[in-house]
Design a protein around this motif. Sequence first.
Motif, PDB file in Angstrom:
ATOM      1  N   THR A 117       0.838  -1.203   0.000  1.00  0.00           N
ATOM      2  CA  THR A 117       0.000   0.000   0.000  1.00  0.00           C
ATOM      3  C   THR A 117       0.870   1.249   0.000  1.00  0.00           C
ATOM      4  OG1 THR A 117      -0.085   0.302   2.414  1.00  0.00           O
ATOM      5  CG2 THR A 117      -1.662  -1.253   1.437  1.00  0.00           C
ATOM      6  N   GLY A 118       0.219   2.369  -0.124  1.00  0.00           N
ATOM      7  CA  GLY A 118       0.901   3.632   0.083  1.00  0.00           C
ATOM      8  C   GLY A 118       1.138   3.857   1.565  1.00  0.00           C
ATOM      9  N   PHE A 119       1.782   4.957   1.895  1.00  0.00           N
ATOM     10  CA  PHE A 119       2.037   5.313   3.297  1.00  0.00           C
ATOM     11  C   PHE A 119       1.897   6.825   3.417  1.00  0.00           C
ATOM     12  CE2 PHE A 119       5.339   5.860   6.841  1.00  0.00           C
ATOM     13  CZ  PHE A 119       4.415   5.551   7.842  1.00  0.00           C
ATOM     14  N   ILE A 120       0.685   7.255   3.751  1.00  0.00           N
ATOM     15  CA  ILE A 120       0.375   8.684   3.730  1.00  0.00           C
ATOM     16  C   ILE A 120       1.165   9.485   4.764  1.00  0.00           C
ATOM     17  CG2 ILE A 120      -1.950   8.364   2.782  1.00  0.00           C
ATOM     18  CD1 ILE A 120      -3.050   8.684   5.617  1.00  0.00           C
ATOM     19  N   HIS A 121       1.728   8.792   5.745  1.00  0.00           N
ATOM     20  CA  HIS A 121       2.456   9.496   6.800  1.00  0.00           C
ATOM     21  C   HIS A 121       3.958   9.584   6.534  1.00  0.00           C
ATOM     22  CE1 HIS A 121      -1.301   9.403   8.856  1.00  0.00           C
ATOM     23  NE2 HIS A 121      -1.268   8.110   9.129  1.00  0.00           N
ATOM     24  N   GLU A 122       4.371   9.189   5.352  1.00  0.00           N
ATOM     25  CA  GLU A 122       5.805   9.127   5.033  1.00  0.00           C
ATOM     26  C   GLU A 122       6.511  10.460   5.247  1.00  0.00           C
ATOM     27  OE1 GLU A 122       9.467   8.189   4.245  1.00  0.00           O
ATOM     28  OE2 GLU A 122       7.902   6.637   4.234  1.00  0.00           O
ATOM     29  N   LYS A 123       5.853  11.563   4.921  1.00  0.00           N
ATOM     30  CA  LYS A 123       6.513  12.860   4.967  1.00  0.00           C
ATOM     31  C   LYS A 123       6.404  13.541   6.337  1.00  0.00           C
ATOM     32  CE  LYS A 123       6.067  13.751   0.011  1.00  0.00           C
ATOM     33  NZ  LYS A 123       5.565  14.685  -1.038  1.00  0.00           N
ATOM     34  N   VAL A 157     -10.852  -2.254  16.031  1.00  0.00           N
ATOM     35  CA  VAL A 157     -11.861  -1.312  16.512  1.00  0.00           C
ATOM     36  C   VAL A 157     -11.217  -0.093  17.169  1.00  0.00           C
ATOM     37  CG1 VAL A 157     -13.616  -0.996  18.305  1.00  0.00           C
ATOM     38  CG2 VAL A 157     -13.780  -2.923  16.727  1.00  0.00           C
ATOM     39  N   ALA A 158     -10.182  -0.309  17.975  1.00  0.00           N
ATOM     40  CA  ALA A 158      -9.546   0.814  18.670  1.00  0.00           C
ATOM     41  C   ALA A 158      -8.942   1.812  17.697  1.00  0.00           C
ATOM     42  CB  ALA A 158      -8.482   0.293  19.625  1.00  0.00           C
ATOM     43  N   SER A 159      -8.328   1.329  16.621  1.00  0.00           N
ATOM     44  CA  SER A 159      -7.737   2.259  15.664  1.00  0.00           C
ATOM     45  C   SER A 159      -8.811   2.971  14.837  1.00  0.00           C
ATOM     46  CB  SER A 159      -6.733   1.540  14.755  1.00  0.00           C
ATOM     47  OG  SER A 159      -7.323   0.478  14.064  1.00  0.00           O
ATOM     48  N   VAL A 160      -9.934   2.296  14.575  1.00  0.00           N
ATOM     49  CA  VAL A 160     -11.044   2.952  13.873  1.00  0.00           C
ATOM     50  C   VAL A 160     -11.698   3.990  14.777  1.00  0.00           C
ATOM     51  CG1 VAL A 160     -13.324   2.604  12.823  1.00  0.00           C
ATOM     52  CG2 VAL A 160     -11.467   0.996  12.337  1.00  0.00           C
ATOM     53  N   GLY A 236     -10.570   3.310   3.705  1.00  0.00           N
ATOM     54  CA  GLY A 236      -9.544   2.369   3.302  1.00  0.00           C
ATOM     55  C   GLY A 236      -8.588   2.124   4.449  1.00  0.00           C
ATOM     56  N   TYR A 237      -7.446   1.558   4.126  1.00  0.00           N
ATOM     57  CA  TYR A 237      -6.430   1.306   5.135  1.00  0.00           C
ATOM     58  C   TYR A 237      -5.074   1.243   4.454  1.00  0.00           C
ATOM     59  CZ  TYR A 237      -5.836  -3.489   3.514  1.00  0.00           C
ATOM     60  OH  TYR A 237      -5.542  -4.581   2.747  1.00  0.00           O
ATOM     61  N   GLU A 238      -4.023   1.349   5.256  1.00  0.00           N
ATOM     62  CA  GLU A 238      -2.664   1.195   4.743  1.00  0.00           C
ATOM     63  C   GLU A 238      -1.830   0.381   5.722  1.00  0.00           C
ATOM     64  OE1 GLU A 238      -1.955   5.145   1.969  1.00  0.00           O
ATOM     65  OE2 GLU A 238      -1.131   5.119   4.006  1.00  0.00           O
ATOM     66  N   MET A 239      -0.796  -0.253   5.185  1.00  0.00           N
ATOM     67  CA  MET A 239       0.163  -0.992   5.990  1.00  0.00           C
ATOM     68  C   MET A 239       1.372  -0.096   6.251  1.00  0.00           C
ATOM     69  SD  MET A 239      -1.528  -3.848   6.155  1.00  0.00           S
ATOM     70  CE  MET A 239      -0.355  -4.949   6.952  1.00  0.00           C
ATOM     71  N   VAL A 240       1.840  -0.074   7.486  1.00  0.00           N
ATOM     72  CA  VAL A 240       3.075   0.647   7.799  1.00  0.00           C
ATOM     73  C   VAL A 240       4.246  -0.160   7.237  1.00  0.00           C
ATOM     74  CG1 VAL A 240       4.555   1.517   9.653  1.00  0.00           C
ATOM     75  CG2 VAL A 240       2.051   1.574   9.907  1.00  0.00           C
ATOM     76  N   ILE A 342      -7.878   4.568   7.096  1.00  0.00           N
ATOM     77  CA  ILE A 342      -7.876   5.906   6.502  1.00  0.00           C
ATOM     78  C   ILE A 342      -9.301   6.434   6.506  1.00  0.00           C
ATOM     79  CG2 ILE A 342      -7.502   7.241   4.389  1.00  0.00           C
ATOM     80  CD1 ILE A 342      -5.355   5.184   3.634  1.00  0.00           C
ATOM     81  N   LYS A 343      -9.459   7.668   6.900  1.00  0.00           N
ATOM     82  CA  LYS A 343     -10.783   8.306   6.892  1.00  0.00           C
ATOM     83  C   LYS A 343     -10.613   9.738   6.388  1.00  0.00           C
ATOM     84  CE  LYS A 343     -14.746   9.329   9.920  1.00  0.00           C
ATOM     85  NZ  LYS A 343     -15.766   8.494   9.271  1.00  0.00           N
ATOM     86  N   TRP A 344     -11.097   9.993   5.181  1.00  0.00           N
ATOM     87  CA  TRP A 344     -11.001  11.330   4.612  1.00  0.00           C
ATOM     88  C   TRP A 344     -12.221  12.166   4.992  1.00  0.00           C
ATOM     89  CZ3 TRP A 344      -6.278  11.743   3.278  1.00  0.00           C
ATOM     90  CH2 TRP A 344      -5.595  10.714   2.628  1.00  0.00           C
ATOM     91  N   ASN A 345     -13.410  11.558   4.863  1.00  0.00           N
ATOM     92  CA  ASN A 345     -14.673  12.263   5.070  1.00  0.00           C
ATOM     93  C   ASN A 345     -15.113  12.137   6.521  1.00  0.00           C
ATOM     94  OD1 ASN A 345     -17.293  13.254   5.032  1.00  0.00           O
ATOM     95  ND2 ASN A 345     -17.759  12.375   3.019  1.00  0.00           N
ATOM     96  N   PRO A 346     -15.355  13.243   7.221  1.00  0.00           N
ATOM     97  CA  PRO A 346     -15.778  13.162   8.618  1.00  0.00           C
ATOM     98  C   PRO A 346     -17.196  12.651   8.815  1.00  0.00           C
ATOM     99  CG  PRO A 346     -15.815  15.442   7.883  1.00  0.00           C
ATOM    100  CD  PRO A 346     -15.178  14.647   6.779  1.00  0.00           C
ATOM    101  N   ASN A 347     -17.942  12.404   7.730  1.00  0.00           N
ATOM    102  CA  ASN A 347     -19.302  11.880   7.832  1.00  0.00           C
ATOM    103  C   ASN A 347     -19.303  10.549   8.581  1.00  0.00           C
ATOM    104  OD1 ASN A 347     -21.954  11.186   7.460  1.00  0.00           O
ATOM    105  ND2 ASN A 347     -21.723  10.583   5.316  1.00  0.00           N
ATOM    106  N   THR A 348     -20.134  10.415   9.605  1.00  0.00           N
ATOM    107  CA  THR A 348     -20.139   9.206  10.419  1.00  0.00           C
ATOM    108  C   THR A 348     -21.222   8.218  10.017  1.00  0.00           C
ATOM    109  OG1 THR A 348     -21.613  10.186  12.072  1.00  0.00           O
ATOM    110  CG2 THR A 348     -19.257  10.455  12.418  1.00  0.00           C
TER     111      THR A 348
END
Length: 364
Positions: A117-123, A157-160, A236-240, A342-348
Amino acid sequence: MNIYKVVFVTLSLFFVIGFTNSFDYQESDLASKESLWNLYEKWRSHHTVSRDLEEKKKRFSVFKENLKHIHKVNQMDKPYKLKLNAYADMTNYEFLNSYGGSKVSHYRMLHGPRRSTGFIHEKTEDFPSFVDWRKKGAVAPIKNQGRCGSCWAFSTVASVEGINQIKTGELISLSEQELIDCNKENHGCDGGLMEDAFKYLEKSDGLTTEKNYPYRGKDEKCQISKMNAPMIVIDGYEMVPENDEKALLKAVVNQPISVAIDAGGKDFQFYAEGVFTGKCGTELNHGVTLVGYGSTSDGTKYWLVRNSWGIEWGEKGYIRMERDIKEGGGKCGIAMEASYPIKWNPNTIYGSNGSIENILKMVQ
């Protein structure tokens, strides 16, 4: 066996005033096997552990051996301490079979290699000296999986819950039982992978609340009717990147992270407090949640990890694990199998993919 005699008085006090960092005793404190039996009975009463007479005799022997180990370790100059917790009359093998259960190494072989996967926190470049997502309101109170190998569901669940709070400002306790019952790629109380749980949530478009679908601690039929309610969405999700503690640091600066560890060994079973530097391998068998990091006054670096064995284990349900070690996989393999939603939209509320028709497809 003098060890059994020596610890009696101190450990009797332990049940009254709680765990302390040292065990102070004198020769006059020596007691008999009968006194140790009384200690075992007090322990059973404290933890409401019911045993028949024959079972008690068997468990008493296990209790004594565990007590001997706890006492021996606590006399050493280690940065962590052990205690007689609720698992004190279980062998380590029994304990792991009942309270571990992620079996990541096993299921990884069955399900194939990690997804790339990608890693959005890389930078990420800003690294505070201390991160604790509890203090930012992104971590729910400690839960207890009981004798069900559902740690993978609690980790997921905890990470979500964490990323949802970060994006919406609202901490909502979500349903582990839904994952156990409905996520058929995983194996309920017989273990699973956090990655497969994230896949399920991405495709089903959400997870319902714990209140709506409460935890039962056993495998049950998926209750579709309880899922026709507002659910928390992830995109979605990503792997570190694996075996990379720096990458793991980048990830947890931004959100709580699902990680797998090797929770084997008596020291982990009876961990009480301090920075855990004990022996452990990389046979990943337990899913937990990384919620921060820091360092002690003497400079020992640690990861802050949320467990799912209730508040009487460890530091009120948490463990601090040694950070930045020579082995690339991290202490107990903590950097080997990390992932996050990964959660882009704050809609619950669940979207178009979260229809009952789509949910039915997911659980069949």
